[in-house]
Design a protein around this motif. Structure first.
Motif, PDB file in Angstrom:
ATOM      1  N   GLY A 184       0.815  -1.204   0.000  1.00  0.00           N
ATOM      2  CA  GLY A 184       0.000   0.000   0.000  1.00  0.00           C
ATOM      3  C   GLY A 184       0.851   1.257   0.000  1.00  0.00           C
ATOM      4  O   GLY A 184       0.567   2.225  -0.726  1.00  0.00           O
ATOM      5  N   GLU A 185       1.911   1.247   0.793  1.00  0.00           N
ATOM      6  CA  GLU A 185       2.837   2.395   0.825  1.00  0.00           C
ATOM      7  C   GLU A 185       3.508   2.576  -0.529  1.00  0.00           C
ATOM      8  O   GLU A 185       3.712   3.703  -0.992  1.00  0.00           O
ATOM      9  N   LEU A 186       3.844   1.463  -1.169  1.00  0.00           N
ATOM     10  CA  LEU A 186       4.475   1.521  -2.487  1.00  0.00           C
ATOM     11  C   LEU A 186       3.516   2.125  -3.505  1.00  0.00           C
ATOM     12  O   LEU A 186       3.899   2.962  -4.333  1.00  0.00           O
ATOM     13  N   ALA A 187       2.252   1.730  -3.438  1.00  0.00           N
ATOM     14  CA  ALA A 187       1.245   2.282  -4.350  1.00  0.00           C
ATOM     15  C   ALA A 187       1.106   3.791  -4.166  1.00  0.00           C
ATOM     16  O   ALA A 187       0.944   4.535  -5.145  1.00  0.00           O
ATOM     17  N   GLU A 188       1.203   4.251  -2.914  1.00  0.00           N
ATOM     18  CA  GLU A 188       1.060   5.680  -2.634  1.00  0.00           C
ATOM     19  C   GLU A 188       2.180   6.511  -3.254  1.00  0.00           C
ATOM     20  O   GLU A 188       2.015   7.701  -3.507  1.00  0.00           O
ATOM     21  N   THR A 189       3.322   5.884  -3.518  1.00  0.00           N
ATOM     22  CA  THR A 189       4.442   6.616  -4.148  1.00  0.00           C
ATOM     23  C   THR A 189       4.256   6.756  -5.651  1.00  0.00           C
ATOM     24  O   THR A 189       5.065   7.400  -6.310  1.00  0.00           O
ATOM     25  N   GLY A 190       3.198   6.118  -6.214  1.00  0.00           N
ATOM     26  CA  GLY A 190       2.963   6.202  -7.651  1.00  0.00           C
ATOM     27  C   GLY A 190       3.537   5.042  -8.440  1.00  0.00           C
ATOM     28  O   GLY A 190       3.511   5.060  -9.674  1.00  0.00           O
ATOM     29  N   MET A 191       4.047   4.014  -7.743  1.00  0.00           N
ATOM     30  CA  MET A 191       4.577   2.849  -8.442  1.00  0.00           C
ATOM     31  C   MET A 191       3.457   2.131  -9.208  1.00  0.00           C
ATOM     32  O   MET A 191       2.387   1.895  -8.660  1.00  0.00           O
ATOM     33  N   THR A 192       3.707   1.825 -10.458  1.00  0.00           N
ATOM     34  CA  THR A 192       2.769   1.025 -11.242  1.00  0.00           C
ATOM     35  C   THR A 192       2.851  -0.420 -10.752  1.00  0.00           C
ATOM     36  O   THR A 192       3.940  -0.985 -10.653  1.00  0.00           O
ATOM     37  N   MET A 193       1.706  -1.006 -10.438  1.00  0.00           N
ATOM     38  CA  MET A 193       1.685  -2.342  -9.845  1.00  0.00           C
ATOM     39  C   MET A 193       0.590  -3.190 -10.496  1.00  0.00           C
ATOM     40  O   MET A 193      -0.511  -2.706 -10.725  1.00  0.00           O
ATOM     41  N   VAL A 194       0.934  -4.430 -10.785  1.00  0.00           N
ATOM     42  CA  VAL A 194      -0.046  -5.411 -11.255  1.00  0.00           C
ATOM     43  C   VAL A 194       0.014  -6.561 -10.260  1.00  0.00           C
ATOM     44  O   VAL A 194       1.065  -7.186 -10.083  1.00  0.00           O
ATOM     45  N   VAL A 195      -1.114  -6.823  -9.590  1.00  0.00           N
ATOM     46  CA  VAL A 195      -1.115  -7.726  -8.440  1.00  0.00           C
ATOM     47  C   VAL A 195      -2.164  -8.821  -8.616  1.00  0.00           C
ATOM     48  O   VAL A 195      -3.370  -8.538  -8.660  1.00  0.00           O
ATOM     49  N   VAL A 196      -1.714 -10.068  -8.739  1.00  0.00           N
ATOM     50  CA  VAL A 196      -2.629 -11.204  -8.661  1.00  0.00           C
ATOM     51  C   VAL A 196      -2.837 -11.495  -7.176  1.00  0.00           C
ATOM     52  O   VAL A 196      -1.873 -11.720  -6.441  1.00  0.00           O
ATOM     53  N   THR A 197      -4.091 -11.442  -6.735  1.00  0.00           N
ATOM     54  CA  THR A 197      -4.310 -11.527  -5.290  1.00  0.00           C
ATOM     55  C   THR A 197      -5.663 -12.149  -4.955  1.00  0.00           C
ATOM     56  O   THR A 197      -6.611 -12.084  -5.738  1.00  0.00           O
ATOM     57  N   HIS A 198      -5.714 -12.747  -3.767  1.00  0.00           N
ATOM     58  CA  HIS A 198      -6.976 -13.210  -3.187  1.00  0.00           C
ATOM     59  C   HIS A 198      -7.440 -12.243  -2.093  1.00  0.00           C
ATOM     60  O   HIS A 198      -8.461 -12.494  -1.446  1.00  0.00           O
TER      61      HIS A 198
END
Length: 251
Positions: free
Chosen positions: A191-205
């Motif tokens: 979540g902290e990484l997302a807040e920095t603007g990092m583009t993320m693709v996450v396969v998740t349950h």
């Protein structure tokens, strides 16, 4: 393109009619989507639906049997492309951490930037210290992976991927191998990484993560994207009957 011209919202990954078969089993049946800089895309779906195969295709850990993937404008499915060079900009975090057991935590983080001559040892050492601080484990620099909990290992795996300063981070079910009490610490770092603007693709349950952190949720079933939307609409007003059924069982 210079860094200052890399705009939030520009297309980073362009997937066109992606297909993948294992023998007679067609796992991906024609996936087309775009991932823009700064997006956090959560991919959900039942086991065996093709979501991890899709994710692993984005850096050619799985070689597509059809279609194209453009990363920053380059068709990485073209055999003439140096995929190892392209992967320097695509961070990957796996279910099982994949840390080198014979190296200390700090050396795990330093290895790729030094080996690929992207940083000197001194630069990589400073970067590793920064990242260990960032994931909350500065005291583990000289520890070996076997001495860490699963949650700590996954936080180190995230730090190792970030050491390359990637343009996008791919996460393949990063919490599925963890004990329930360790899931939160990993999701917090993401979540902290997302807040920095990092583009993320996450396969998740983790539906809470998809709801609260993602900018877009994508439902894959039977090798195709059945539905994708903002998390707010995706979870409150699902249109596809298969998605409605899936959400009724996991929420």
């Amino acid at each position: 393109m210079s860094d200052n011209k890399k705009k939030m919202g520009e297309v980073l990954i362009d997937v066109r009619n992606l297909q993948k078969s294992f023998g007679d089993n067609q796992v991906l049946r024609g996936i087309s989507t775009q991932i823009r800089r700064g997006e956090v895309v959560a991919i959900i779906g039942p086991s065996g639906c093709g979501k991890s195969t899709f994710l692993r295709s984005l850096n050619l850990l799985e070689i597509p049997t059809g279609g194209q993937i453009f990363f920053e404008g380059t068709d990485i499915t073209d055999k003439s492309v140096d995929i190892d060079k392209m992967r320097e900009k695509i961070g990957m975090v796996f279910q099982q951490f994949n840390l080198f057991p014979h190296l200390t935590i700090k050396k795990n983080i330093m290895l790729a930037p030094v080996k690929l001559k992207l940083m000197s040892k001194e630069q990589a050492s400073r970067r590793a210290d920064e990242l260990l601080e960032r994931v909350g484990l500065p005291d583990k620099a000289h520890t070996y992976p076997a001495m860490l909990s699963g949650g700590q290992k996954q936080r180190i795996a995230i730090a190792r991927a970030m050491a390359m300063n990637p343009d996008v981070m791919l996460f393949d079910e990063p919490t599925s191998a963890l004990d329930p009490e360790m899931v939160g610490e990993v999701l917090e770092i993401m979540g902290e990484l997302a807040e920095t603007g990092m583009t993320m693709v996450v396969v998740t349950h983790e539906m809470g993560f998809a709801r609260e952190v993602a900018t877009r949720a994508m439902f894959i079933d039977d090798g195709v994207i059945k539905e994708e939307n903002t998390p707010e609409i995706f979870f409150s007003e699902p249109k596809d009957p298969r998605l409605r059924d899936f959400l009724s069982k996991v929420l």
